[in-house]
Design a protein around this motif. Structure first.
Motif, PDB file in Angstrom:
ATOM      1  N   GLN A   1      -1.439   6.044  -3.692  1.00 42.23           N
ATOM      2  CA  GLN A   1      -2.670   5.353  -4.058  1.00 42.23           C
ATOM      3  C   GLN A   1      -3.862   5.905  -3.256  1.00 42.23           C
ATOM      4  O   GLN A   1      -4.947   6.102  -3.800  1.00 42.23           O
ATOM      5  CB  GLN A   1      -2.512   3.854  -3.803  1.00 42.23           C
ATOM      6  CG  GLN A   1      -1.454   3.192  -4.678  1.00 42.23           C
ATOM      7  CD  GLN A   1      -1.148   1.783  -4.229  1.00 42.23           C
ATOM      8  OE1 GLN A   1      -1.166   1.491  -3.033  1.00 42.23           O
ATOM      9  NE2 GLN A   1      -0.858   0.900  -5.182  1.00 42.23           N
TER      10      GLN A   1
ATOM     11  N   LEU B   1       0.839  -1.195   0.000  1.00 44.08           N
ATOM     12  CA  LEU B   1       0.000   0.000   0.000  1.00 44.08           C
ATOM     13  C   LEU B   1       0.878   1.251   0.000  1.00 44.08           C
ATOM     14  O   LEU B   1       1.850   1.329   0.750  1.00 44.08           O
ATOM     15  CB  LEU B   1      -0.892  -0.011   1.235  1.00 44.08           C
ATOM     16  CG  LEU B   1      -1.891   1.139   1.376  1.00 44.08           C
ATOM     17  CD1 LEU B   1      -2.941   1.061   0.286  1.00 44.08           C
ATOM     18  CD2 LEU B   1      -2.550   1.086   2.751  1.00 44.08           C
TER      19      LEU B   1
ATOM     20  N   LEU C   1      -4.448   0.042  -6.306  1.00 44.17           N
ATOM     21  CA  LEU C   1      -4.930   0.084  -4.919  1.00 44.17           C
ATOM     22  C   LEU C   1      -5.978  -0.996  -4.699  1.00 44.17           C
ATOM     23  O   LEU C   1      -5.954  -1.703  -3.673  1.00 44.17           O
ATOM     24  CB  LEU C   1      -5.517   1.461  -4.611  1.00 44.17           C
ATOM     25  CG  LEU C   1      -6.157   1.627  -3.219  1.00 44.17           C
ATOM     26  CD1 LEU C   1      -5.140   1.354  -2.113  1.00 44.17           C
ATOM     27  CD2 LEU C   1      -6.740   3.027  -3.065  1.00 44.17           C
TER      28      LEU C   1
END
Length: 285
Positions: A7, A3, A41
């Motif tokens: 994003q 992550l 994402l």
């Protein structure tokens, strides 16, 4: 896959702008880049976050939850960046108790003239280093000699030692005391941050001792009349309390007041703090 903040920023931009096209304009990238970033994402999270219609982009149920968390994470990240960027424009001075004693207010008042470019904050942390070891401050006021060789230490002044006792104690009517007299009493000591140790007395004249871990607990025990305490002069001015009186110890060695900071990471404003506090203690003398 991991992550990334970019994003999350992309997701928030799409939700706020209402379209991929407007989000791309806000982010300064192409619409294709926005689509790829959102897709990456969704791949990381394993859920669909946005649903496109002919007129708008709508968050899914999962997207609504992720958006809420994303906004908080991005706000915290922005705060972190601002904090790091402000760095030397703010000086945090830590202390475990009493700060600069009677000089605390005057130090705060005079600081803007000494360093108008550096915002001053006083931070109390109940530790032997006044918060320095915990990362809570840039420099700290302490009244013990730091043993860590990584710490720079400068003595800025001296404070007399006082005996604290209950207001109805048999010593309360006296104007001063001698240190040797306290050997017959039970002494309460703040084991974590206090300035008093058994080394003040000869081995055969040391008082009985009880221990606390905080200045407020220390004062509460003294107020019962069961124990007396020995402390720096700064406690007298910073911690007045009903039911407790302080009397100077006329033959006890004074307590050095120090400013400390990490030797390999000095704050640029540390010399100004040393100079100002040294001047305040010197004027007192």
């Amino acid at each position: 896959m991991h992550l990334e903040l970019r994003q999350l920023r992309c997701l928030v931009a799409i939700a706020d702008a209402g379209s991929f096209t407007d989000a791309a304009i806000d982010l300064g990238v192409s619409q294709a880049a926005v689509s790829r970033t959102l897709a990456s994402l969704e791949a990381v999270l394993g859920v669909r976050l946005l649903r496109r219609t002919s007129r708008e982009v709508v968050p899914t149920a999962a997207g609504t939850q992720v958006l809420s968390r994303a906004r908080r994470l991005l706000a915290e990240a922005d705060d972190l960046v601002r904090e790091a960027a402000s760095g030397h424009s703010r000086l945090r001075i830590g202390h475990a108790w009493s700060a600069m004693g009677r000089h605390t207010l005057e130090f705060q008042r005079r600081w803007p003239a000494a360093r108008p470019d550096v915002e001053l904050h006083l931070v109390r942390t109940n530790s032997a280093t006044g918060g320095l070891a915990e990362g809570a401050c840039d420099i700290a006021v302490v009244r013990t000699d730091p043993e860590d060789r990584r710490v720079e230490s400068v003595v800025v002044g001296l404070e007399r030692r006082y005996c604290a006792m209950a207001a109805d104690d048999r010593w309360a009517r006296r104007r001063s005391l001698r240190l040797a007299e306290t050997g017959d009493r039970t002494l309460v000591i703040d084991r974590r941050t206090g300035t008093t140790t058994a080394d003040l007395w000869p081995p055969d004249r040391r008082p009985a001792m009880e221990y606390t871990q905080d200045v407020d607990d220390w004062l509460s025990v003294i107020a019962t009349g069961r124990c007396v305490g020995i402390t720096a002069e700064s406690t007298v001015t910073q911690y007045p309390r009903a039911g407790i009186v302080f009397r100077p110890l006329r033959d006890a060695a004074p307590i050095p007041v120090r400013l400390i900071w990490w030797r390999d990471d000095p704050h640029p404003a540390a010399p100004a703090a040393v100079a100002l506090l040294t001047d305040l203690y010197r004027r007192e003398g």
